[in-house]
Motif scaffolding. Sequence first.
Motif, mmCIF file in Angstrom:
data_model
loop_
_atom_site.group_PDB
_atom_site.id
_atom_site.type_symbol
_atom_site.label_atom_id
_atom_site.label_comp_id
_atom_site.label_asym_id
_atom_site.label_seq_id
_atom_site.Cartn_x
_atom_site.Cartn_y
_atom_site.Cartn_z
ATOM 1 N N SER A 113 -33.902 -15.577 -97.533
ATOM 2 C CA SER A 113 -34.151 -14.399 -97.535
ATOM 3 C C SER A 113 -34.657 -13.645 -95.929
ATOM 4 O O SER A 113 -34.330 -13.870 -94.942
ATOM 5 C CB SER A 113 -36.068 -15.171 -97.390
ATOM 6 O OG SER A 113 -37.049 -14.162 -96.758
ATOM 7 N N ASN A 114 -34.243 -12.055 -95.997
ATOM 8 C CA ASN A 114 -33.977 -10.848 -95.401
ATOM 9 C C ASN A 114 -35.247 -10.834 -95.181
ATOM 10 O O ASN A 114 -35.835 -9.526 -94.386
ATOM 11 C CB ASN A 114 -33.535 -10.062 -95.756
ATOM 12 C CG ASN A 114 -33.946 -8.880 -97.057
ATOM 13 O OD1 ASN A 114 -34.787 -9.809 -97.267
ATOM 14 N ND2 ASN A 114 -32.952 -8.409 -97.641
ATOM 15 N N MET A 115 -36.803 -11.464 -95.388
ATOM 16 C CA MET A 115 -37.696 -10.900 -94.824
ATOM 17 C C MET A 115 -38.627 -11.186 -93.108
ATOM 18 O O MET A 115 -37.754 -12.648 -93.180
ATOM 19 C CB MET A 115 -39.188 -11.187 -96.037
ATOM 20 C CG MET A 115 -39.927 -10.603 -96.414
ATOM 21 S SD MET A 115 -41.015 -10.997 -97.849
ATOM 22 C CE MET A 115 -40.437 -10.560 -99.691
ATOM 23 N N PRO A 116 -38.995 -10.889 -92.617
ATOM 24 C CA PRO A 116 -39.885 -11.242 -90.939
ATOM 25 C C PRO A 116 -40.768 -12.464 -91.276
ATOM 26 O O PRO A 116 -41.499 -11.883 -91.113
ATOM 27 C CB PRO A 116 -40.641 -9.887 -90.154
ATOM 28 C CG PRO A 116 -40.911 -9.268 -91.637
ATOM 29 C CD PRO A 116 -39.671 -9.583 -92.693
ATOM 30 N N LEU A 117 -40.057 -13.546 -91.855
ATOM 31 C CA LEU A 117 -40.811 -15.293 -91.911
ATOM 32 C C LEU A 117 -41.643 -15.190 -90.741
ATOM 33 O O LEU A 117 -42.812 -15.659 -90.686
ATOM 34 C CB LEU A 117 -40.100 -15.955 -92.790
ATOM 35 C CG LEU A 117 -39.116 -15.597 -93.911
ATOM 36 C CD1 LEU A 117 -38.929 -16.536 -94.339
ATOM 37 C CD2 LEU A 117 -40.256 -14.389 -95.148
ATOM 38 N N ALA A 122 -47.174 -16.231 -88.011
ATOM 39 C CA ALA A 122 -48.492 -15.174 -87.203
ATOM 40 C C ALA A 122 -49.360 -14.830 -87.522
ATOM 41 O O ALA A 122 -49.800 -15.081 -87.619
ATOM 42 C CB ALA A 122 -46.911 -15.322 -86.276
ATOM 43 N N SER A 123 -48.637 -13.286 -88.642
ATOM 44 C CA SER A 123 -49.784 -12.261 -88.746
ATOM 45 C C SER A 123 -50.837 -12.953 -90.147
ATOM 46 O O SER A 123 -52.368 -13.472 -89.443
ATOM 47 C CB SER A 123 -49.801 -11.416 -89.616
ATOM 48 O OG SER A 123 -49.983 -10.836 -90.342
ATOM 49 N N LEU A 124 -50.652 -14.590 -90.729
ATOM 50 C CA LEU A 124 -51.454 -14.421 -91.786
ATOM 51 C C LEU A 124 -52.348 -16.190 -90.926
ATOM 52 O O LEU A 124 -53.274 -16.267 -91.010
ATOM 53 C CB LEU A 124 -50.479 -15.696 -92.454
ATOM 54 C CG LEU A 124 -50.012 -14.312 -94.202
ATOM 55 C CD1 LEU A 124 -49.240 -15.551 -94.620
ATOM 56 C CD2 LEU A 124 -51.547 -13.521 -94.448
ATOM 57 N N LEU A 125 -51.445 -16.597 -89.823
ATOM 58 C CA LEU A 125 -52.512 -17.854 -88.823
ATOM 59 C C LEU A 125 -53.246 -16.912 -88.187
ATOM 60 O O LEU A 125 -54.846 -17.513 -88.113
ATOM 61 C CB LEU A 125 -50.876 -18.625 -88.142
ATOM 62 C CG LEU A 125 -50.306 -19.446 -89.023
ATOM 63 C CD1 LEU A 125 -49.455 -19.549 -88.233
ATOM 64 C CD2 LEU A 125 -51.011 -20.712 -89.625
ATOM 65 N N GLU A 126 -53.034 -15.679 -87.606
ATOM 66 C CA GLU A 126 -54.031 -14.970 -87.147
ATOM 67 C C GLU A 126 -55.782 -14.394 -87.869
ATOM 68 O O GLU A 126 -56.812 -14.819 -87.497
ATOM 69 C CB GLU A 126 -53.401 -13.937 -86.687
ATOM 70 C CG GLU A 126 -52.731 -13.830 -85.449
ATOM 71 C CD GLU A 126 -52.057 -12.500 -85.087
ATOM 72 O OE1 GLU A 126 -52.133 -11.505 -85.588
ATOM 73 O OE2 GLU A 126 -51.047 -12.543 -84.252
ATOM 74 N N LYS A 127 -54.812 -14.748 -88.838
ATOM 75 C CA LYS A 127 -55.953 -14.501 -90.432
ATOM 76 C C LYS A 127 -56.825 -15.955 -90.644
ATOM 77 O O LYS A 127 -57.438 -15.602 -92.106
ATOM 78 C CB LYS A 127 -55.653 -14.026 -91.113
ATOM 79 C CG LYS A 127 -55.237 -12.053 -90.805
ATOM 80 C CD LYS A 127 -54.582 -11.244 -91.936
ATOM 81 C CE LYS A 127 -54.632 -10.087 -91.277
ATOM 82 N NZ LYS A 127 -53.395 -9.632 -90.906
ATOM 83 N N LEU A 193 -47.957 -8.206 -98.082
ATOM 84 C CA LEU A 193 -47.172 -6.719 -98.332
ATOM 85 C C LEU A 193 -47.923 -5.599 -97.197
ATOM 86 O O LEU A 193 -47.606 -5.263 -96.753
ATOM 87 C CB LEU A 193 -48.113 -6.176 -100.100
ATOM 88 C CG LEU A 193 -47.671 -7.072 -101.262
ATOM 89 C CD1 LEU A 193 -48.231 -7.102 -102.277
ATOM 90 C CD2 LEU A 193 -45.790 -7.216 -101.092
ATOM 91 N N GLU A 194 -48.963 -5.924 -97.048
ATOM 92 C CA GLU A 194 -49.823 -5.315 -95.855
ATOM 93 C C GLU A 194 -48.990 -4.685 -94.115
ATOM 94 O O GLU A 194 -48.486 -3.893 -93.878
ATOM 95 C CB GLU A 194 -51.099 -5.388 -95.212
ATOM 96 C CG GLU A 194 -52.153 -4.113 -96.980
ATOM 97 C CD GLU A 194 -53.233 -5.058 -96.377
ATOM 98 O OE1 GLU A 194 -53.918 -4.667 -97.371
ATOM 99 O OE2 GLU A 194 -54.022 -5.920 -95.707
ATOM 100 N N ALA A 195 -48.290 -6.446 -94.083
ATOM 101 C CA ALA A 195 -47.373 -6.178 -93.104
ATOM 102 C C ALA A 195 -45.912 -6.208 -93.131
ATOM 103 O O ALA A 195 -45.879 -5.402 -91.987
ATOM 104 C CB ALA A 195 -47.549 -7.588 -92.929
ATOM 105 N N LEU A 196 -45.554 -6.137 -94.337
ATOM 106 C CA LEU A 196 -44.218 -5.338 -95.143
ATOM 107 C C LEU A 196 -44.624 -4.138 -94.858
ATOM 108 O O LEU A 196 -43.297 -3.225 -94.630
ATOM 109 C CB LEU A 196 -43.871 -6.326 -95.513
ATOM 110 C CG LEU A 196 -43.854 -7.794 -96.294
ATOM 111 C CD1 LEU A 196 -42.961 -8.141 -97.766
ATOM 112 C CD2 LEU A 196 -42.389 -7.770 -95.376
#
Length: 208
Positions: A113-117, A122-127, A193-196
């Motif tokens: 995957s070329n997404m910043p996994l 990290a962003s999801l865990l913060e939420k 999607l918002e993070a991307l």
Amino acid sequence: MKVLLTGFEPFGDIAVNPSQLVIEAMAHHTLPDMAITAEVLPTEYQAAGARVRELIETISPDVVLSIGVAAGRKGLHLERVALNLDDARLPDNAGQLCQGSPITDDGAPAYFSNMPLADLKASLLEKNVPVTISNHAGAYVCNHVFYSAMHTINELGLNTLCSFLHIPAIPDDYDQHAQLALLGIVKSVEYILEALQERITNQLPVAP
């Protein structure tokens, strides 16, 4: 930002496929500065692979996020690797049983995957969203679609970010707890999607 979201219809013992419910919900969502195409794919190797390829060729999306259910898993799983392999004990909904077959003879053994996994995790865990990164999307139709999408993106030379998201199963009776869980998954997809979108807008480097 042009987004392609896909899920799957029920299959095997999965009477209610939450990925289908998520896609149906996202099809009616409006997010700022995003054009979202959301489609439920048949749980069939050939039909699903051909359809995701057709959608990518038609839309040339900035982001492709395919979603599938992984019974027995807890939380969300961002998939890192798509294998050039169809291999399952369960036939697909067309009755096709694949055991050790390559998806394509002219493709790479695997695509990352070329997404910043790591950043997405990290962003999801913060939420407070339970999420992990998985290195194995299986070898059933989920993996077939993930690989087909990555292969198409690679062939066409697109700058499309692509990954696969496995989500937990929900009870067949679809009770209040299941509804709340589904709403949480839909919100998590929005977070991704918002993070991307922020990353693409700010032209930040991509690193899985």
